[in-house]
Design an enzyme around this catalytic site. Structure first.
Site, PDB file in Angstrom:
ATOM      1  N   GLY A  56       0.814  -1.209   0.000  1.00  0.00           N
ATOM      2  CA  GLY A  56       0.000   0.000   0.000  1.00  0.00           C
ATOM      3  C   GLY A  56       0.850   1.263   0.000  1.00  0.00           C
ATOM      4  O   GLY A  56       0.507   2.261  -0.644  1.00  0.00           O
ATOM      5  N   THR A  57       1.953   1.228   0.718  1.00  0.00           N
ATOM      6  CA  THR A  57       2.799   2.412   0.815  1.00  0.00           C
ATOM      7  C   THR A  57       3.381   2.774  -0.551  1.00  0.00           C
ATOM      8  O   THR A  57       3.311   3.936  -0.982  1.00  0.00           O
ATOM      9  CB  THR A  57       3.934   2.162   1.835  1.00  0.00           C
ATOM     10  OG1 THR A  57       3.322   1.889   3.104  1.00  0.00           O
ATOM     11  CG2 THR A  57       4.857   3.355   1.947  1.00  0.00           C
ATOM     12  N   THR A  88      11.466  -7.383 -11.448  1.00  0.00           N
ATOM     13  CA  THR A  88      10.829  -8.697 -11.620  1.00  0.00           C
ATOM     14  C   THR A  88       9.721  -8.853 -10.583  1.00  0.00           C
ATOM     15  O   THR A  88       9.910  -8.567  -9.405  1.00  0.00           O
ATOM     16  CB  THR A  88      11.884  -9.817 -11.451  1.00  0.00           C
ATOM     17  OG1 THR A  88      12.884  -9.614 -12.442  1.00  0.00           O
ATOM     18  CG2 THR A  88      11.263 -11.198 -11.614  1.00  0.00           C
ATOM     19  N   CYS A 125       1.128   1.171  12.264  1.00  0.00           N
ATOM     20  CA  CYS A 125       2.313   1.595  11.529  1.00  0.00           C
ATOM     21  C   CYS A 125       3.024   2.723  12.250  1.00  0.00           C
ATOM     22  O   CYS A 125       4.199   2.940  12.034  1.00  0.00           O
ATOM     23  CB  CYS A 125       1.923   2.047  10.124  1.00  0.00           C
ATOM     24  SG  CYS A 125       1.095   0.759   9.209  1.00  0.00           S
TER      25      CYS A 125
HETATM   26  N1  PLP Z   1      -3.054   2.659   3.932  1.00  0.00           N
HETATM   27  C1  PLP Z   1      -3.730   2.272   5.023  1.00  0.00           C
HETATM   28  C2  PLP Z   1      -5.087   2.845   5.277  1.00  0.00           C
HETATM   29  C3  PLP Z   1      -3.170   1.355   5.909  1.00  0.00           C
HETATM   30  O1  PLP Z   1      -3.847   0.986   6.998  1.00  0.00           O
HETATM   31  C4  PLP Z   1      -1.873   0.849   5.641  1.00  0.00           C
HETATM   32  C5  PLP Z   1      -1.207  -0.072   6.601  1.00  0.00           C
HETATM   33  O2  PLP Z   1      -1.337   0.097   7.814  1.00  0.00           O
HETATM   34  C6  PLP Z   1      -1.221   1.266   4.470  1.00  0.00           C
HETATM   35  C7  PLP Z   1      -1.854   2.155   3.651  1.00  0.00           C
HETATM   36  C8  PLP Z   1       0.147   0.768   4.112  1.00  0.00           C
HETATM   37  O3  PLP Z   1       0.081  -0.483   3.464  1.00  0.00           O
HETATM   38  P1  PLP Z   1       1.377  -1.411   3.426  1.00  0.00           P
HETATM   39  O4  PLP Z   1       1.579  -1.922   4.820  1.00  0.00           O
HETATM   40  O5  PLP Z   1       1.025  -2.505   2.458  1.00  0.00           O
HETATM   41  O6  PLP Z   1       2.500  -0.582   2.935  1.00  0.00           O
END
Ligand code: PLP
Length: 377
Positions: free
Chosen positions: A75-76, A234, A321
């Site tokens: 997600g990041t 990859t 996080c």
């Molecule tokens: N966006 C939201 C709303 C999240 O809760 C998180 C993870 O806590 C992320 C993005 C980040 O995703 P990733 O851990 O896959 O980088």
């Protein structure tokens, strides 16, 4: 599974969901296939076929076409790619975005305008409109679909419609919404959508950007031109295969949201009937069925997390996080909670493995801590 693992109560699905057994099997199977998906020979074609099958599965989760899915590391990275790569002249983000959007926006060098939320954690559409008028064009609006800390669901279709009227493009971080509410990118009217595999029971370190066919997307990572040159390197074949299987299972479970909501609601109502000092964040607005953010005023979130941990229960204070850093949640701050309340909240997030007995254990541990603190206080 060890005895300790069996008795652990895991109520932190929004941090990461336990990996699904079908995903473990699929990942193990995929690891035995060693072809590079870009190779034209038989081994490469087998790896490619697995990636493409997963792409179709992930696309279905977001109501998109397979070719609009770009796999990446999570997600990041997905949100960073969109923030940097949408060709925007300015950014308009909500005050409750995950750090992956906030920090990417801050680092972009572009002007950033922040849209406040109300006391229930929902974006202020009037301020969004003001910002859309003021922001250098073209603007990119980034508003998350559902918040990770307290679960409030944002009016994304309305946000997107308003943004379009002003010629802006729209991104939504749907990491927490995926698998919990139905997602249809085109119906929402957004140009970009972020997904992460580990929030739906897939492997950590895999995610995807879903983009509209007409939306520009400059790669963040240059190299061999994989993923239609939108993300070089990859592909993480085994991780992607696991993501696909998780997406398939998460889709099949969409109908079970009411069961989670019933468990979450019982948890909240038992705590509220124990004391009216507890505050449930975003209680009055549509929320994710699995999420509850509860403040126990006077008891620091970190203290609560430790207490629950000692009782074999995993929950988070603030967003996982950013826990470890002692700072007040920017989400609760944006909602107008005073530091003393924001500091004192924990997030409980349920999922496919949650049972009534897990909820009972949490309620009992919560009451024990509350009663002990109330007596001492
Ligand atoms: N966006 C939201 C709303 C999240 O809760 C998180 C993870 O806590 C992320 C993005 C980040 O995703 P990733 O851990 O896959 O980088």
């Amino acid at each position: 599974m060890s005895g300790a693992m069996k008795s652990m109560v895991y109520l932190d699905y929004n941090a990461t969901a336990p990996i699904r057994s079908a995903v473990i099997d699929a990942v193990a199977g995929a690891m035995a296939v060693y072809g590079n998906p870009s190779s034209v020979h038989d081994a490469g074609r087998k790896a490619r076929a697995m990636v493409e099958q997963a792409r179709a599965q992930v696309a279905a989760l977001a109501g998109s076409r397979a070719r609009d899915v770009t796999f990446c590391s999570g997600g990041t990275e997905a949100s960073n790619t969109v923030i940097r790569g949408a060709g925007a002249a300015s950014l308009i983000i909500s005050a409750i975005e995950h750090d992956c959007v906030r920090a990417a926006a801050a680092a972009s060098g572009l002007p950033v305008l922040e849209v406040p939320v109300d006391g229930d954690g929902v974006v202020d559409m009037t301020m969004l409109e003001h910002h859309l008028k003021d922001a250098p064009k073209p603007a990119l609006v980034s508003v998350m679909y559902a918040n990770n800390e307290m679960g409030a669901i944002q009016p994304i279709a309305d946000v997107a419609a308003l943004a379009r009227e002003h010629g802006a493009r729209v991104h939504t971080d749907a990491v927490q919404a995926a698998g919990k509410i139905m997602i249809d990118r085109a119906a929402l009217g957004v140009d970009y959508l972020t997904l992460s595999a580990h929030k739906i029971g897939g492997p950590q370190g895999v995610g995807a950007i879903i983009s509209a066919p007409t939306a520009p997307l400059q790669a963040l990572i240059a190299g061999g031109g994989q993923e239609l040159s939108r993300r070089s390197g990859t592909e993480n074949v085994a991780g992607i295969v696991g993501f696909g299987v998780a997406a398939l299972e998460a889709m099949a479970e969409l109908g079970k949201g009411a069961e989670l909501a019933a468990m979450r609601d019982r948890l909240e109502s038992e705590i509220k009937s124990h004391t009216n000092a507890a505050q449930i964040v975003a209680e009055r607005v549509p929320r994710l069925n699995n999420t509850s953010c509860i403040a126990m005023p006077g008891v620091k979130g970190e203290t609560q997390v430790m207490h629950f941990d000692l009782n074999g229960i995993c929950v988070s204070s603030g967003s996982a996080c950013s826990s470890g850093k002692v700072k007040v949640s920017h989400v609760l701050d944006a909602m107008g909670y005073e530091a003393g309340v924001a500091d004192a909240s924990v997030r409980i997030s349920l999922g496919y493995g949650t049972t009534d007995s897990d909820i009972d254990k949490f309620i009992s541990a919560w009451k024990t801590l509350y009663d002990r603190t109330a007596v001492q206080g």
